[in-house]
Design an enzyme around this catalytic site. Structure first.
Site, PDB file in Angstrom:
ATOM      1  N   TRP A 106       0.828  -1.214   0.000  1.00  0.00           N
ATOM      2  CA  TRP A 106       0.000   0.000   0.000  1.00  0.00           C
ATOM      3  C   TRP A 106       0.857   1.258   0.000  1.00  0.00           C
ATOM      4  O   TRP A 106       0.547   2.222  -0.694  1.00  0.00           O
ATOM      5  CB  TRP A 106      -0.979   0.011   1.176  1.00  0.00           C
ATOM      6  N   ASP A 176      -1.476   6.799   6.385  1.00  0.00           N
ATOM      7  CA  ASP A 176      -2.512   5.880   5.934  1.00  0.00           C
ATOM      8  C   ASP A 176      -2.780   4.923   7.101  1.00  0.00           C
ATOM      9  O   ASP A 176      -1.945   4.078   7.419  1.00  0.00           O
ATOM     10  CB  ASP A 176      -2.004   5.122   4.701  1.00  0.00           C
ATOM     11  N   LYS A 200     -12.382  -1.301   7.057  1.00  0.00           N
ATOM     12  CA  LYS A 200     -11.669  -2.274   7.891  1.00  0.00           C
ATOM     13  C   LYS A 200     -12.065  -2.168   9.357  1.00  0.00           C
ATOM     14  O   LYS A 200     -12.429  -3.154   9.965  1.00  0.00           O
ATOM     15  CB  LYS A 200     -10.167  -2.122   7.696  1.00  0.00           C
TER      16      LYS A 200
END
Ligand SMILES: *Cc1c(COP(=O)(O)O)cnc(C)c1O
Length: 364
Positions: A106, A176, A200
């Site tokens: 990511w 993030d 999530k």
């Protein structure tokens, strides 16, 4: 009200398990919100009902995470992947440099998007260790005067997590936090911007939360397309256009649940205990091997392997048959991954540990 349908233990990395009491409340009120006479799926985003839901969600988020007044809370769309672009579009001036700490797939994607926008440098990368560890403070090569430094707090795919953010000096730290937001107490003042796709740890898919310090909100270039400017979303209380009402409503219920559970201190203790139970089972024998360096182990995504790929595959198949779902590692990493987000029940960890012992006894 008991749900009629049998539920599995859902170890999926995202979208992920939600608190059962939240799903029950959604189900109960789906035809009509009490006192409103319409479903939350039908209400206008210009209604007072929506305003109350969004304001309550923001207030709970601020209370839980201790978000200071000089930060805006934005409800956005496009997932974390759009934030990979919005961050540099808003914060990286043409003559500026952004530093990226690359700790997984990511972060690499975030870096690639920034490189499309301007000058992005790698301040550190652990790719040559296959992202099984995090960089040490003394490995960071920071650019003096960087527009910002970007990090990924929890590496969902590789199972590593920062315990504390690195020291990046005066540059705003952009984080993030998709896969560990609100999993433990957080000092927001260490960051200039924290963002997370909600699917999530907060809500279903379709909502992205960004917590942005005022001085960074005001960096948005006026030349950017309107929907890409943080300042536009901030000035319009996150409903410049139609927001994802249903996802915000569910996040509101999840945050209420989290407060009821005792807030971030209490959930952190529980998350720590869940992860410790599973890591202990992994470390008990050589049959299971944790893939992340011990000091960097994530409490949210526990990654491990069996002695062979074939055993990994058999493990996943038998686990699924035992109602343990979503344990397949990301295609970029392989192996097994157990995601233990806030709403994942402790009973599910106990069930997995028992399954692991039984699997090793019969297949090992
Ligand atoms: C899941 C995830 C993403 C991608 O999120 P989308 O909302 O699907 O764009 C980005 N970063 C991290 C750390 C993630 O876990």
């Amino acid at each position: 009200m008991p749900t009629a349908t049998r539920r599995l233990f859902n170890f999926s990395a995202g979208p992920a398990v939600l608190p059962e009491c939240v799903l029950e409340e959604v189900q109960r009120d789906l035809m009509a919100l009490p006192g409103v006479g319409m479903s939350v799926l039908e209400i206008s985003h210009r209604s007072t009902t929506y305003d109350e839901i969004a304001e309550a969600a923001e207030a709970d988020l601020r209370a839980l995470a201790g978000i200071p007044d000089n930060y805006r809370v934005l409800f956005l769309q496009g997932g974390a992947s759009l934030q990979f672009a919005m961050v540099p579009l808003n914060l990286l001036p043409p003559d500026g440099v952004a530093d990226y700490i690359v700790t997984g797939v990511w972060s690499k994607k975030a870096l690639a998007e920034a490189a499309r926008v301007g000058t992005a440098r790698v301040a550190a990368s652990t790719e040559d260790a296959k992202f099984t560890r995090l960089p040490r403070q003394d490995e960071l090569q920071l650019t003096p005067g960087a527009a910002y430094v970007h990090m990924t707090s929890n590496n969902t795919i590789h199972g590593t997590q920062w315990r504390q953010p690195p020291d990046v000096g005066d540059a705003p730290l952009v984080c993030d936090a998709c896969s560990d937001i609100l999993s433990a107490p957080i000092d927001i003042t260490r960051y200039g911007l924290v963002y997370a796709g909600a699917q999530k740890n907060l809500a279903p898919a379709g909502l992205t939360v960004a917590i942005v310090r005022d001085d960074l909100v005001s960096r948005s270039p006026a030349s950017l397309p309107t929907m890409l400017q943080y300042s536009v979303h901030a000035a319009n209380a996150s409903h410049y256009n139609t927001p994802p009402v249903f996802a915000i409503y569910i996040m509101r219920l999840v945050l209420q649940w989290l407060r009821h559970e005792g807030g971030l201190d209490a959930i952190a203790v529980r998350n720590e205990r869940k992860a410790a139970t599973l890591y202990a089972a992994i470390d008990r024998t050589d049959f299971y091997r944790g893939t992340a360096e011990r000091a960097a182990r994530s409490r949210m995504n526990v990654t491990f392997r069996l002695p062979t790929d074939d055993l990994d595959a058999r493990f996943l198949k038998s686990a699924r048959a035992a109602d343990l779902d979503g344990l397949k590692g990301h295609r970029a990493a392989g192996g097994i991954r157990a995601s233990l987000y806030n709403a994942f029940p402790e009973a599910g960890v106990v069930a997995l540990v028992q399954f692991m012992q039984e699997f090793e006894r019969t297949q090992g």
